[in-house]
Design an enzyme around this catalytic site. Structure first.
Site, PDB file in Angstrom:
ATOM      1  N   SER A 112       0.814  -1.206   0.000  1.00 54.34           N
ATOM      2  CA  SER A 112       0.000   0.000   0.000  1.00 54.34           C
ATOM      3  C   SER A 112       0.859   1.273   0.000  1.00 54.34           C
ATOM      4  O   SER A 112       1.647   1.500  -0.907  1.00 54.34           O
ATOM      5  CB  SER A 112      -0.958  -0.042   1.193  1.00 54.34           C
ATOM      6  OG  SER A 112      -1.891   0.992   1.149  1.00 54.34           O
ATOM      7  N   ASP A 146      -2.257   6.062  -3.424  1.00 51.69           N
ATOM      8  CA  ASP A 146      -1.192   5.368  -2.712  1.00 51.69           C
ATOM      9  C   ASP A 146      -0.632   4.291  -3.642  1.00 51.69           C
ATOM     10  O   ASP A 146      -1.004   4.211  -4.814  1.00 51.69           O
ATOM     11  CB  ASP A 146      -1.697   4.780  -1.395  1.00 51.69           C
ATOM     12  CG  ASP A 146      -2.780   3.732  -1.593  1.00 51.69           C
ATOM     13  OD1 ASP A 146      -3.346   3.659  -2.696  1.00 51.69           O
ATOM     14  OD2 ASP A 146      -3.079   2.981  -0.637  1.00 51.69           O
ATOM     15  N   ASP A 185      -0.932   1.034  -4.065  1.00 48.41           N
ATOM     16  CA  ASP A 185      -1.759   0.023  -4.730  1.00 48.41           C
ATOM     17  C   ASP A 185      -3.066   0.600  -5.261  1.00 48.41           C
ATOM     18  O   ASP A 185      -3.926  -0.138  -5.725  1.00 48.41           O
ATOM     19  CB  ASP A 185      -2.026  -1.167  -3.818  1.00 48.41           C
ATOM     20  CG  ASP A 185      -2.850  -0.816  -2.583  1.00 48.41           C
ATOM     21  OD1 ASP A 185      -2.831   0.365  -2.171  1.00 48.41           O
ATOM     22  OD2 ASP A 185      -3.497  -1.707  -2.027  1.00 48.41           O
ATOM     23  N   ASP A 220      -5.735   1.860  -3.996  1.00 55.11           N
ATOM     24  CA  ASP A 220      -7.036   1.541  -3.414  1.00 55.11           C
ATOM     25  C   ASP A 220      -7.544   2.679  -2.542  1.00 55.11           C
ATOM     26  O   ASP A 220      -8.574   2.550  -1.876  1.00 55.11           O
ATOM     27  CB  ASP A 220      -7.006   0.230  -2.630  1.00 55.11           C
ATOM     28  CG  ASP A 220      -6.184   0.313  -1.353  1.00 55.11           C
ATOM     29  OD1 ASP A 220      -5.412   1.284  -1.182  1.00 55.11           O
ATOM     30  OD2 ASP A 220      -6.298  -0.609  -0.516  1.00 55.11           O
TER      31      ASP A 220
END
Length: 265
Positions: A109, A249, A251, A253
């Site tokens: 992340s 960020d 990833d 998400d």
């Protein structure tokens, strides 16, 4: 087993320094085997060969961890489909869309590049509950005897994974495919998993995109950029005269938004 007593799983999968315990290749092979055992034991449809989707972000350690968990899964007779570098939500979507047994995301992340992590999605695209994560842990701590013979899965790319996600997101806005027409959008992709998909989605919906931090090197993910550094996107909006700022960020998400003044409040 309560969440506090679990040794490996935290609030969002397993996360640690890459190539240090527990994110060492031999452990990750065991993790793949134990996850396969847990999901196969719950499987109700035995007519089709089971598949698992694996996606990852841009960290250089992702290839190592992807190879290790794929080895564990295939040793239990599961076919692995590699989605490549895609946002975490893409893995959730692809897992459900393809009828996969479960999905795997390799990412840490917003953390620095030398961290990494592994998390799972159930067949419905939602994260695992505590009970299932605890069962996977027990399989690692008390593994069953290794099988002698038995089916072995194969590994292959999931063709067009990113494009399928882009199309899915664009279709979700309804019939107006140029809903963002006339907008100038500044994008900080954090050199992460959304470096291609987010720009493509915004352009497909009609926006003029001003991308930044969209050239991942394997070690520059989240480096002085992304949604944990809001001043970066705020400055870009002011410099370019964009109407909106979007910052991800690693990833992709999560998203930080700011208006034309650079304010994210």
């Amino acid at each position: 087993m309560s969440e506090q007593k679990r040794q490996f799983f935290g609030t969002d999968g397993i996360r640690a320094k890459a190539n240090a315990f527990p994110l060492l290749p031999d452990f990750v092979v065991q993790l793949g085997q134990s996850a396969a055992d847990a999901f196969l034991a719950r499987r109700t449809d035995t007519r089709n060969w089971p598949i698992v989707i694996i996606g990852k972000d841009t960290r250089q350690s992702c290839d190592m961890l992807e190879s290790a968990i794929a080895a564990g899964l295939t040793s239990r007779g599961i076919d692995v489909r590699l989605a490549g570098v895609v946002p975490t939500p893409a893995v959730a979507m692809l897992t459900k869309e393809t009828g996969a047994l479960f999905g795997v995301v390799i990412s840490a992340s917003h953390n620095p590049f030398d961290d990494n992590g592994i998390k799972f999605f159930c067949a419905d695209g939602y994260k695992l509950d505590d009970a299932l994560e605890s069962e996977i842990e027990r399989g690692i701590l008390h593994p069953p005897p290794p099988p002698e013979g038995g089916p072995v899965g194969r590994i292959s790319p999931l063709e067009g994974a990113a494009e399928r996600y882009i199309d899915f997101v664009c279709r979700s806005v309804g019939e107006d495919r140029h809903i963002l027409g006339g907008l100038r959008i500044a994008l900080d992709a954090a050199n992460g998993a959304g470096h291609h998909t987010s720009e493509a989605i915004l352009r497909a919906l009609g926006a003029t995109v001003l991308p930044m931090h969209h050239h991942p090197s394997g070690i520059n993910i989240n480096l002085d950029c992304g949604c944990t550094h809001p001043a970066v996107i705020e400055s870009l909006v002011k410099q370019t005269g964009a109407h909106v700022g979007v910052s991800h960020d690693g990833d992709a998400d999560r998203v930080l938004l700011c208006d034309e003044t650079g304010s994210s409040n």
